[in-house]
Design a protein around this motif. Structure first.
Motif, PDB file in Angstrom:
ATOM      1  N   LEU A  40      42.725  14.380  55.113  1.00 16.13           N
ATOM      2  CA  LEU A  40      42.638  13.511  56.291  1.00 16.13           C
ATOM      3  C   LEU A  40      43.834  12.562  56.318  1.00 16.13           C
ATOM      4  O   LEU A  40      44.282  12.110  55.277  1.00 16.13           O
ATOM      5  N   ASP A  41      44.328  12.238  57.510  1.00 14.84           N
ATOM      6  CA  ASP A  41      45.398  11.239  57.549  1.00 14.84           C
ATOM      7  C   ASP A  41      44.794   9.856  57.329  1.00 14.84           C
ATOM      8  O   ASP A  41      43.604   9.629  57.550  1.00 14.84           O
ATOM      9  N   VAL A  42      45.623   8.946  56.853  1.00 13.42           N
ATOM     10  CA  VAL A  42      45.138   7.621  56.451  1.00 13.42           C
ATOM     11  C   VAL A  42      44.504   6.862  57.623  1.00 13.42           C
ATOM     12  O   VAL A  42      43.518   6.151  57.448  1.00 13.42           O
ATOM     13  N   GLY A  43      45.057   7.053  58.809  1.00 18.64           N
ATOM     14  CA  GLY A  43      44.512   6.366  59.987  1.00 18.64           C
ATOM     15  C   GLY A  43      43.061   6.766  60.223  1.00 18.64           C
ATOM     16  O   GLY A  43      42.163   5.916  60.345  1.00 18.64           O
ATOM     17  N   THR A  44      42.815   8.073  60.235  1.00 20.66           N
ATOM     18  CA  THR A  44      41.450   8.568  60.448  1.00 20.66           C
ATOM     19  C   THR A  44      40.531   8.092  59.324  1.00 20.66           C
ATOM     20  O   THR A  44      39.412   7.629  59.565  1.00 20.66           O
ATOM     21  N   ALA A  45      41.051   8.173  58.091  1.00 21.35           N
ATOM     22  CA  ALA A  45      40.246   7.742  56.941  1.00 21.35           C
ATOM     23  C   ALA A  45      39.865   6.275  57.078  1.00 21.35           C
ATOM     24  O   ALA A  45      38.742   5.880  56.749  1.00 21.35           O
ATOM     25  N   GLY A  46      40.793   5.469  57.596  1.00 19.06           N
ATOM     26  CA  GLY A  46      40.529   4.042  57.763  1.00 19.06           C
ATOM     27  C   GLY A  46      39.379   3.794  58.731  1.00 19.06           C
ATOM     28  O   GLY A  46      38.499   2.960  58.476  1.00 19.06           O
ATOM     29  N   VAL A  47      39.384   4.533  59.814  1.00 17.21           N
ATOM     30  CA  VAL A  47      38.316   4.368  60.808  1.00 17.21           C
ATOM     31  C   VAL A  47      36.972   4.793  60.204  1.00 17.21           C
ATOM     32  O   VAL A  47      35.947   4.118  60.377  1.00 17.21           O
ATOM     33  N   ILE A  48      36.993   5.907  59.467  1.00 12.95           N
ATOM     34  CA  ILE A  48      35.749   6.387  58.850  1.00 12.95           C
ATOM     35  C   ILE A  48      35.253   5.380  57.808  1.00 12.95           C
ATOM     36  O   ILE A  48      34.068   5.052  57.754  1.00 12.95           O
ATOM     37  N   ALA A  49      36.188   4.878  56.996  1.00 18.10           N
ATOM     38  CA  ALA A  49      35.814   3.919  55.943  1.00 18.10           C
ATOM     39  C   ALA A  49      35.128   2.699  56.560  1.00 18.10           C
ATOM     40  O   ALA A  49      34.093   2.237  56.051  1.00 18.10           O
TER      41      ALA A  49
END
Ligand code: ADP
Ligand code: MG
Length: 696
Positions: A40-49
């Motif tokens: 996953l790209d970090v941006g998407t991971a950030g939203v999920i986190a």
């Protein structure tokens, strides 16, 4: 009981929750990444986190942890709170994409089998997005893989995921050859049936052997064992029933499909079976199930024993690993299907499994080896140490017909032809009659029955996935390069079965005749862990794992070392515990009883020399002789343990434990158990088998 559908998965950040809580694009990106196994790209991971954190806090969580499965066989976690200080001295709750994707626990205290010496001590954990995050004890748990900085796997999940990829690639090649263009992936599925014992907590706490080693190291046979078969499927004790109810609820909250529960063969033995799921998730779930069993038992004044052989003389506990392969479109590849084409595909996969089990008997055997499981395999309560396969009468007859060209006798005699005749379906009751086979076809799956109850199912499934991947690869290599697909396939299946048919055995695996017959067939009979382990690093097996990128050679050597080390450590703890109990508890108890008998005899004699003291005299003599003998056995075991330091090589040390320490332990136990039978109950220093097995 609360509303089960509402309860189910309520502590899991599952698909439904993600759909509801994530922005549409994030959810889509997540699904796409999982489907293709892409990071996953970090941006998407950030939203999920962030969404995960909000959800977890609503559920009362304050911490998060990367949850991983080091080589200890249990799970590990290090909790961090969500708090983050602000400039004005307050805190806010934060959880970043980076924290979700990657963690950096200190790897130096986990078994690494020498990897630590050559590589950095630091390790990292990486999110496995195919397994949902969940909340346990107020902590958001992120399922992760655990690797060294050099990329070597330090856990059980990493190679499991790799093995799932390996079989996916090879099975897809086969499916394409059969014209399947719908499926994108093939996943293996597992349903592990978990056996366990429950004993009374107060009694447990009085036994050092149970506390230190998980099994009883002493204990005479009680007058009653499992001979009346009155426990299996019997009515469940009230406390046990309350335990099972609480366990089910907690498992359901975690989205674990706990389905059946019943009493097992031995007194105070039970079983729980979940509904099957994808292998890595089934593995996570089985780890959680074992953990929750241990945690919940004390709520009911009980202790859960997951050891493979807590009691000598009654059945031990195993785990049946029901295994199959299925497409992402939901087709079980071990289901014969209705058409000749589906049947041909089924037979292809079946022969791949036959080939795999025969060629890699050694690996399957190793995958179920441990010091504890050595007490079961081959002991007429569990499958023998010899690996073989049960196909059942009907499927065997079909296989024979294909290979030998003989007529297969169903309603009318037919000569089975691959791709022409339609196979019958195999209902469970015609395929599941043999309970002694280590590896049985049960209608639409294989049941690998040799696993020990305390095992992580990762190990056996890494092996299964990889060996079947290899067989499928060899098939695909041939079939992709032929102009006559049907002809080549027919020959391939025939030749494969002909070559590997020796692994099929439908008879009684417990019988003496089978041991002799297996030897004649050239099958391996690796009687214990120490005999089996060297095969792990044979050139053939290193070639297999490296070709499929499941283990590197370095990782294999490290795992071999870990397995040896763990074997030796377990026996070491057991031997020390025995000596401790024998010296500090059993001998003093016997002496006290002898002293009481002597005092009684002396008192009687002082009243009148005419009073007979022959019972006291006999008992005093017998007990004193036995005690003296036991003391010699303690000294002998002590002496053997002193020699341990002479072995630095892992294999030599394990052989020493196997060949010298275990026999000395067996001798000590025999005398101690005899003493138990002669010593007054009130003097015996800990609860007996009768007390432990037949509590209320
Ligand atoms: P038993 O072996 O005790 O008779 P069952 O055959 O009902 O019990 O089921 C044993 C286990 O096999 C269950 O956990 C079940 O979910 C699992 N199972 C059934 N089908 C499959 C499959 N296709 N793949 C993996 N496991 C399966
Ligand atoms: Mg079963």
């Amino acid at each position: 009981m609360s509303n089960v559908p509402e309860l189910f998965g309520s502590l899991v950040f599952n698909d439904k929750t993600m759909k509801a809580r994530l922005p549409k694009e994030t959810y889509k990106a997540f699904k796409a990444a999982v489907a293709d196994g892409k990071p996953l790209d970090v941006g998407t991971a950030g939203v999920i986190a962030n969404a995960m954190k909000d959800w977890a806090i609503e559920k009362g969580a304050t911490h998060f942890t990367h949850w991983f499965q080091p080589m200890t066989g249990i799970t590990a976690e290090k909790h961090d709170s969500f708090i983050s200080p602000t400039k004005d001295g307050e805190v806010i709750m934060e959880f970043s994409g980076k924290e979700l994707i990657k963690g950096e626990p200190d790897a130096s205290s986990f078994p690494s089998g020498g990897l630590r010496a050559t590589f950095e001590a630091r390790g990292y954990t990486a999110w496995d997005p195919t397994s949902y995050a969940f909340i346990k004890d107020g902590t958001l748990c992120i399922p992760t893989a655990f690797c060294s900085y050099g990329g070597e796997a330090l856990d059980k999940k990493t190679p499991l995921l790799r093995s799932m990829d390996a079989i996916d690639v090879q099975a897809m090649r086969i499916l394409r050859l059969f014209g399947n263009d719908k499926a994108k992936h093939v996943r293996t599925t597992v349903g592990p049936e978990q056996e366990y014992f429950l004993v009374d907590e107060k009694l447990y706490n009085q036994r050092k052997d149970l506390i230190y080693t998980g099994r009883t190291l002493f204990g005479a046979k009680p007058p009653k064992g499992q001979e009346l078969d009155d426990h299996y499927f019997g009515a469940i004790r009230a406390r046990v029933s309350a335990f099972m109810k609480e366990l089910d609820e907690e498992l359901w909250k975690l989205g674990i499909l706990a389905k059946t529960k019943h009493n097992e063969v031995a007194p105070c033995q039970h079983e729980l079976a979940p509904i099957f799921t994808t292998t890595n998730i089934a593995t996570d779930h089985n780890q959680l199930t074992m953990e929750l069993m241990k945690k919940i038992a004390p709520h009911h004044g009980l202790v859960c024993l997951l050891h493979e052989k807590p009691f000598a003389g009654v059945n031990g506990s195993g785990k049946h690993n029901n295994w199959s392969m299925s497409t992402d479109t939901g087709v079980n590849l071990l289901e014969p299907g209705d058409s000749p084409l589906e049947n041909a595909q089924f037979l292809t996969i079946l022969s791949a499994v036959i080939k795999a089990v025969d060629e890699y008997q050694d690996l399957l055997r190793i995958s179920v080896s441990s010091a504890a499981n050595d007490h079961r395999l081959g002991a007429n309560e569990a499958p023998p140490a010899i690996m073989s396969m049960f196909l059942g009468e009907e499927l065997s007859a079909i296989v024979d017909s294909i290979v030998d060209g003989t007529a297969y006798d169903k309603k009318e005699k037919v000569q089975m032809q691959i791709g022409v005749n339609v196979l019958p379906t195999f209902p469970k009751d015609t395929t599941d009659r043999n309970r002694t086979s280590p590896f049985a076809f049960t209608g639409n799956k294989f049941e690998f029955r040799s696993l020990g109850s305390a095992f992580s199912i990762a190990g056996p499934n890494i092996i299964l996935n990889t060996i079947v991947a290899e067989a499928l690869k060899q098939f695909a290599d041939v079939l992709e390069n032929t102009s006559d697909f049907t002809g080549t396939l027919n020959k391939l299946i025939k030749d494969t079965i002909k070559e590997h048919r020796r692994i099929i055995f439908n008879g009684n695996n417990y019988s003496e005749e089978w041991v002799a017959e297996a030897e004649k067939r050239g099958l391996l009979n690796l009687k214990n862990t120490v005999e089996a382990l060297p095969y792990f690093i044979s050139p053939k097996n290193i070639a297999l794992f490296t070709a499929h990128k499941v283990f590197s050679e370095v990782e294999m050597h490290s795992r071999y070392e870990i397995l040896l080390e763990s074997y030796s450590k377990i026996i070491n703890i057991e031997a020390l515990t025995m000596v401790d109990m024998a010296k500090k508890e059993i001998l003093p108890a016997v002496m006290s009883y002898v002293s009481e008998l002597s005092t009684t005899a002396a008192a009687k004699k002082s009243v009148s020399s005419a009073i007979t003291c022959d019972v006291e005299e006999k008992l005093i003599t017998k007990l004193s002789n036995l005690a003296s003998c036991m003391y010699k056995k303690i000294e002998a075991l002590d002496a053997v343990m002193l020699d341990v330091k002479n072995y630095s090589d892992g294999m030599e040390l394990a052989k020493f434990y196997r060949g010298s320490v275990i026999p000395a332990m067996v001798e000590l136990r025999a005398i101690a158990d005899e003493l138990e039978g002669l010593t007054a109950k009130k003097y015996w220093p800990f609860p007996t088998y009768g007390d432990l097995l037949f509590y209320a």
